[in-house]
Design a protein around this motif. Structure first.
Motif, PDB file in Angstrom:
ATOM      1  N   UNK A   1       0.839  -1.195   0.000  1.00 56.82           N
ATOM      2  CA  UNK A   1       0.000   0.000   0.000  1.00 56.82           C
ATOM      3  C   UNK A   1       0.880   1.253   0.000  1.00 56.82           C
ATOM      4  N   UNK A   2       0.546   2.187  -0.837  1.00 53.83           N
ATOM      5  CA  UNK A   2       1.318   3.423  -0.904  1.00 53.83           C
ATOM      6  C   UNK A   2       1.326   4.122   0.450  1.00 53.83           C
ATOM      7  N   UNK A   3       2.471   4.688   0.801  1.00 53.42           N
ATOM      8  CA  UNK A   3       2.575   5.452   2.045  1.00 53.42           C
ATOM      9  C   UNK A   3       2.164   6.905   1.850  1.00 53.42           C
ATOM     10  N   UNK A   4       1.813   7.256   0.636  1.00 52.01           N
ATOM     11  CA  UNK A   4       1.376   8.615   0.321  1.00 52.01           C
ATOM     12  C   UNK A   4       0.079   8.953   1.048  1.00 52.01           C
ATOM     13  N   UNK A   5      -0.087  10.225   1.370  1.00 52.17           N
ATOM     14  CA  UNK A   5      -1.341  10.672   1.983  1.00 52.17           C
ATOM     15  C   UNK A   5      -2.508  10.540   1.004  1.00 52.17           C
TER      16      UNK A   5
END
Length: 178
Positions: A147-151
């Motif tokens: 899963x992307x760690x981006x907000x």
């Protein structure tokens, strides 16, 4: 309108004996400004690494880098450079992408056993821009989309941790927080 210049990424964070390679796409604006991977405060990458290997999110960048290397984790991006207005992966001009030299990276880091993609875009770019040019032996490295760690990824933090830990725990060396 002026011509957009290409953003240029960083050298990898990596020790020669690393086993895990975490790949993003291209550093965002705040990261480029600070010359640090995942520098944008709302990106939870360093909180994930704090949980997994003790690389405290609020510790100096160099200490976090050393902690990753000690745990056998390398960090890099698929793109060496690309044109992108802003910081969103979706805005990367695919025709402008210059991929990093993964053949050379894998030659100097022969212990890499798994590639963890920090989001689907990194996985897609690796699949289309890198994999076709690699020797077949390197194409068989285990890969996992994390899963992307981006907000921009609204998944709960605890769920991200669960998936990152599940995918990578076997490959990460135990560390002693200091």
């Amino acid at each position: 309108m002026s011509e957009l210049t290409a953003d240029v990424g960083f050298d990898p964070i990596a020790a020669p004996a690393g086993r895990v390679l975490i790949l993003g796409t291209l550093p965002g604006g705040e990261s480029l400004k600070r010359k640090e991977y995942y520098a944008f405060r709302s990106n939870v990458f360093w909180r994930v690494m704090e949980t997994l290997v003790g690389a405290a999110a609020d510790s100096p960048y160099e200490l976090r880098r050393r902690r990753l290397c000690a745990a056998g984790i390398a960090v890099w991006d698929v793109c060496k450079s690309a044109k992108r207005p802003g910081s969103l992966d979706a805005r990367i001009d695919r025709s402008s992408i210059v991929a990093n030299d993964f053949a050379a990276f894998f030659a100097s880091h022969p212990d890499i056993r798994i590639i963890g993609f920090n989001g689907r875009t990194a996985a897609h770019l690796y699949q289309t821009k890198v994999l076709p040019g690699l020797p077949s032996a390197l194409g068989s490295l285990q890969r996992v989309i994390l899963p992307s760690t981006s907000s921009a990824n609204a998944m709960r933090f605890d769920d991200k941790i669960l998936q990152w830990r599940s995918a990578l725990a076997h490959w990460i060396a135990p560390t002693n927080p200091s």
